[in-house]
Write a protein that holds these residues in place. Structure first.
Motif, PDB file in Angstrom:
ATOM      1  N   GLU A   1      13.883   3.584 -27.813  1.00  0.00           N
ATOM      2  CA  GLU A   1      12.559   3.346 -27.237  1.00  0.00           C
ATOM      3  C   GLU A   1      11.434   3.488 -28.266  1.00  0.00           C
ATOM      4  O   GLU A   1      10.274   3.176 -27.963  1.00  0.00           O
ATOM      5  N   PHE A   2      11.757   3.932 -29.478  1.00  0.00           N
ATOM      6  CA  PHE A   2      10.728   4.297 -30.446  1.00  0.00           C
ATOM      7  C   PHE A   2       9.777   3.142 -30.758  1.00  0.00           C
ATOM      8  O   PHE A   2       8.550   3.282 -30.657  1.00  0.00           O
ATOM      9  N   SER A   3      10.320   2.004 -31.158  1.00  0.00           N
ATOM     10  CA  SER A   3       9.463   0.906 -31.624  1.00  0.00           C
ATOM     11  C   SER A   3       8.566   0.378 -30.516  1.00  0.00           C
ATOM     12  O   SER A   3       7.362   0.151 -30.724  1.00  0.00           O
ATOM     13  N   ALA A   4       9.132   0.178 -29.331  1.00  0.00           N
ATOM     14  CA  ALA A   4       8.326  -0.312 -28.209  1.00  0.00           C
ATOM     15  C   ALA A   4       7.271   0.716 -27.813  1.00  0.00           C
ATOM     16  O   ALA A   4       6.128   0.361 -27.506  1.00  0.00           O
ATOM     17  N   LEU A   5       7.652   1.996 -27.830  1.00  0.00           N
ATOM     18  CA  LEU A   5       6.703   3.057 -27.496  1.00  0.00           C
ATOM     19  C   LEU A   5       5.565   3.104 -28.512  1.00  0.00           C
ATOM     20  O   LEU A   5       4.394   3.237 -28.143  1.00  0.00           O
ATOM     21  N   ALA A   6       5.900   2.998 -29.791  1.00  0.00           N
ATOM     22  CA  ALA A   6       4.872   3.022 -30.836  1.00  0.00           C
ATOM     23  C   ALA A   6       3.907   1.854 -30.690  1.00  0.00           C
ATOM     24  O   ALA A   6       2.690   2.016 -30.787  1.00  0.00           O
ATOM     25  N   ASP A   7       4.446   0.661 -30.446  1.00  0.00           N
ATOM     26  CA  ASP A   7       3.595  -0.521 -30.279  1.00  0.00           C
ATOM     27  C   ASP A   7       2.684  -0.395 -29.066  1.00  0.00           C
ATOM     28  O   ASP A   7       1.465  -0.599 -29.155  1.00  0.00           O
ATOM     29  N   THR A   8       3.274  -0.078 -27.933  1.00  0.00           N
ATOM     30  CA  THR A   8       2.494   0.008 -26.695  1.00  0.00           C
ATOM     31  C   THR A   8       1.410   1.072 -26.789  1.00  0.00           C
ATOM     32  O   THR A   8       0.253   0.838 -26.439  1.00  0.00           O
ATOM     33  N   THR A   9       1.790   2.241 -27.290  1.00  0.00           N
ATOM     34  CA  THR A   9       0.840   3.346 -27.401  1.00  0.00           C
ATOM     35  C   THR A   9      -0.323   2.996 -28.322  1.00  0.00           C
ATOM     36  O   THR A   9      -1.500   3.118 -27.956  1.00  0.00           O
ATOM     37  N   THR A  10       0.006   2.537 -29.509  1.00  0.00           N
ATOM     38  CA  THR A  10      -1.015   2.336 -30.536  1.00  0.00           C
ATOM     39  C   THR A  10      -1.936   1.170 -30.199  1.00  0.00           C
ATOM     40  O   THR A  10      -3.170   1.298 -30.265  1.00  0.00           O
ATOM     41  N   TRP A  11      -1.370   0.040 -29.829  1.00  0.00           N
ATOM     42  CA  TRP A  11      -2.211  -1.114 -29.521  1.00  0.00           C
ATOM     43  C   TRP A  11      -3.040  -0.883 -28.263  1.00  0.00           C
ATOM     44  O   TRP A  11      -4.188  -1.336 -28.176  1.00  0.00           O
ATOM     45  N   SER A  12      -2.484  -0.166 -27.288  1.00  0.00           N
ATOM     46  CA  SER A  12      -3.249   0.120 -26.063  1.00  0.00           C
ATOM     47  C   SER A  12      -4.492   0.938 -26.381  1.00  0.00           C
ATOM     48  O   SER A  12      -5.594   0.635 -25.902  1.00  0.00           O
ATOM     49  N   ILE A  13      -4.327   1.981 -27.178  1.00  0.00           N
ATOM     50  CA  ILE A  13      -5.461   2.822 -27.564  1.00  0.00           C
ATOM     51  C   ILE A  13      -6.444   2.027 -28.420  1.00  0.00           C
ATOM     52  O   ILE A  13      -7.669   2.088 -28.223  1.00  0.00           O
TER      53      ILE A  13
END
Length: 481
Positions: free
Chosen positions: A301-313
């Protein structure tokens, strides 16, 4: 006056084109040359390379006057860490009595009355603000394209992008116009252009360096940082900006006993074969120097979590952050006026992601969930990986490819897969989302001479250790592999 010059790509063989901050400090202290002579040579180089569009504004007379004052101060016995050293400053930083545009046409005539906190710190240390570096409008992009002030070209290959958003800062250092230049990093805006232009780019732990007086995208993710020619230069600037004591030298005697980790499933899943080959060469070189390098897996889940978290913020914070910055600093424009005049592609992105009326605007509940759950989980995955593996730092290719051609950055191939410019930040996004410190070092060139970057990320708050490790890695000569 604003920068104006003819095109000339001839190499400058003088010391001003090659020396870094540490060398400049020593040369000025030893009287090898004066600050006035130094800035004179750099101003000439800026004129020769004006076609790179690395600067939006250079006030030549003010630079020379500041250099003369530095020489007088030194002659009278003054001793300051950066006395007489000229530095570039990204044009998102407020600079008193020096035009600050934030990269937008609305502010083409705006001259602030005060300095950003970082600028105040370097001036107190005796540095000279050489000029204001070009950037993507409002720091919102990864390629160096700026409509009002021109595309920043890569000094290593002028038909290639420089990376962004701190495009002009990276290009100015790569071109030998200044020994170091300040930038900002929210999702990779220091590390990406450092990699593509072949210079060192340091992103501190988020919140460690002052951000007051710098146009924001996200107060959660933003950090100021530096481009330089060496890790030693980054250490010097870090000490000045954070106003911390000089670190005790640790020596550069190999890497015996140091443990690094790398995570191929997360950071090598989309990377050009030539970049991966160079990365593997560096891993072998580090092992030969005594380092232990272990493979880790940060999880499915790391890559998807990193993308979603960072771009959302990134997108959700933009409107409030910019509006507050303009109001708090009395800047004579508004978020709405800036939005109105953005280039078409960027305006469309803001319309969907940044405006509260946008189709992809994140709800308040969704935003709170990202901050309360997703980001802490991403930070925990990093922390757990460092703790479990015992690694002091994580190694990865900074960018998954070399610099794309100007005009083709919206559609190009990485390892045979079609991508857009957003892919340039694929490997830098996770550390940004978690707020970790990271540094990009040159690790040689591709077959066609384009720079390739090695990123080293450390645990949260581990900046001093990161710089020490990076200096020892740099000393192995990886830039010439």
């Amino acid at each position: 006056m604003e920068k104006k010059a003819s095109s000339n790509h001839a190499n400058n063989t003088g010391p001003s084109a090659t020396i870094g901050v540490a060398e400049a400090v020593r040369a000025l202290e030893n009287g090898d040359f004066s600050a006035e002579t130094y800035v004179g040579a750099l101003l000439e180089r800026a004129r020769q390379h004006s076609d790179f569009n690395a600067f939006i504004t250079i006030e030549e007379e003010a630079v020379v006057t500041a250099a003369r004052e530095a020489d007088k101060a030194r002659a009278s016995g003054a001793s300051r860490p950066l006395l007489g050293v000229p530095l570039g400053v990204k044009d998102s930083y407020l600079t008193s009595n020096l035009r600050t545009t934030l990269g937008v046409s609305n502010l083409k005539d705006y001259v602030p009355s005060r300095d950003a906190e970082v600028v105040s710190a370097i001036k107190e240390a005796g540095a000279i603000v050489f000029g204001k570096n070009n950037l993507v409008e409002m720091s919102f992009g990864l390629t160096g394209d700026n409509n009002p002030y021109g595309q920043v070209k890569n000094p290593r290959a002028p038909n290639r992008v420089s990376g962004g958003s701190s495009s002009g800062s990276a290009a100015a250092v790569a071109a030998g116009i200044v020994p170091a230049a300040f930038g900002g990093d929210t999702i990779g805006s220091i590390r990406v252009p450092a990699s593509l232009c072949g210079v060192v780019g340091f992103k501190p732990t988020t919140g460690r360096w002052p951000r007051n007086g710098v146009a924001p995208i996200s107060h959660v993710l933003d950090t100021t940082g530096i481009f330089a020619r060496s890790v030693e230069d980054c250490e010097i600037i870090d000490q000045v900006v954070t106003k911390t004591p000089t670190a005790t030298p640790t020596g550069l005697s190999g890497l015996k006993g140091v443990r690094f980790a790398y995570a191929p499933k997360q950071y090598l899943d989309l990377v050009d074969p030539e970049v991966e080959g160079r990365f593997n060469d560096v891993v072998h070189r580090l092992r030969d120097s005594g380092a232990e390098i272990i493979e880790i897996d940060l999880g499915e889940e790391f890559s998807a979590l990193a993308d979603t978290t960072t771009w959302s913020i990134f997108f959700r914070d933009t409107m409030d952050a910019i509006s507050g910055f303009l109001k708090d600093n009395g800047i004579p424009t508004s978020f709405e006026e800036i939005y109105r005049d953005l280039k078409p592609g960027l305006k469309e992105a803001w319309q969907h992601h940044v405006l509260s009326s946008g189709s992809k605007w994140l709800s308040e509940d969704g935003y709170r969930a990202v901050l309360a759950s997703d980001r802490p989980k991403l930070q925990w995955l990093f922390s757990d990986a460092f703790t479990t593996s015992g690694a002091e730092a994580l190694l990865l290719p900074t960018t998954p490819c070399t610099a794309p051609e100007i005009g083709k950055e919206n559609q190009f191939l990485i390892a045979g897969r079609e991508v857009t410019f957003a892919a340039l930040a694929k490997n830098t996004v996770p550390a940004s989302g978690a707020g970790l410190p990271g540094i990009s070092l040159p690790m040689g060139n591709s077959g066609n001479g384009l720079p390739i970057g090695l990123e080293i990320d450390a645990p949260f708050g581990g900046d001093r250790k990161l710089l020490s490790l990076a200096r020892r890695v740099e000393a192995l000569g990886i830039s010439s592999l």
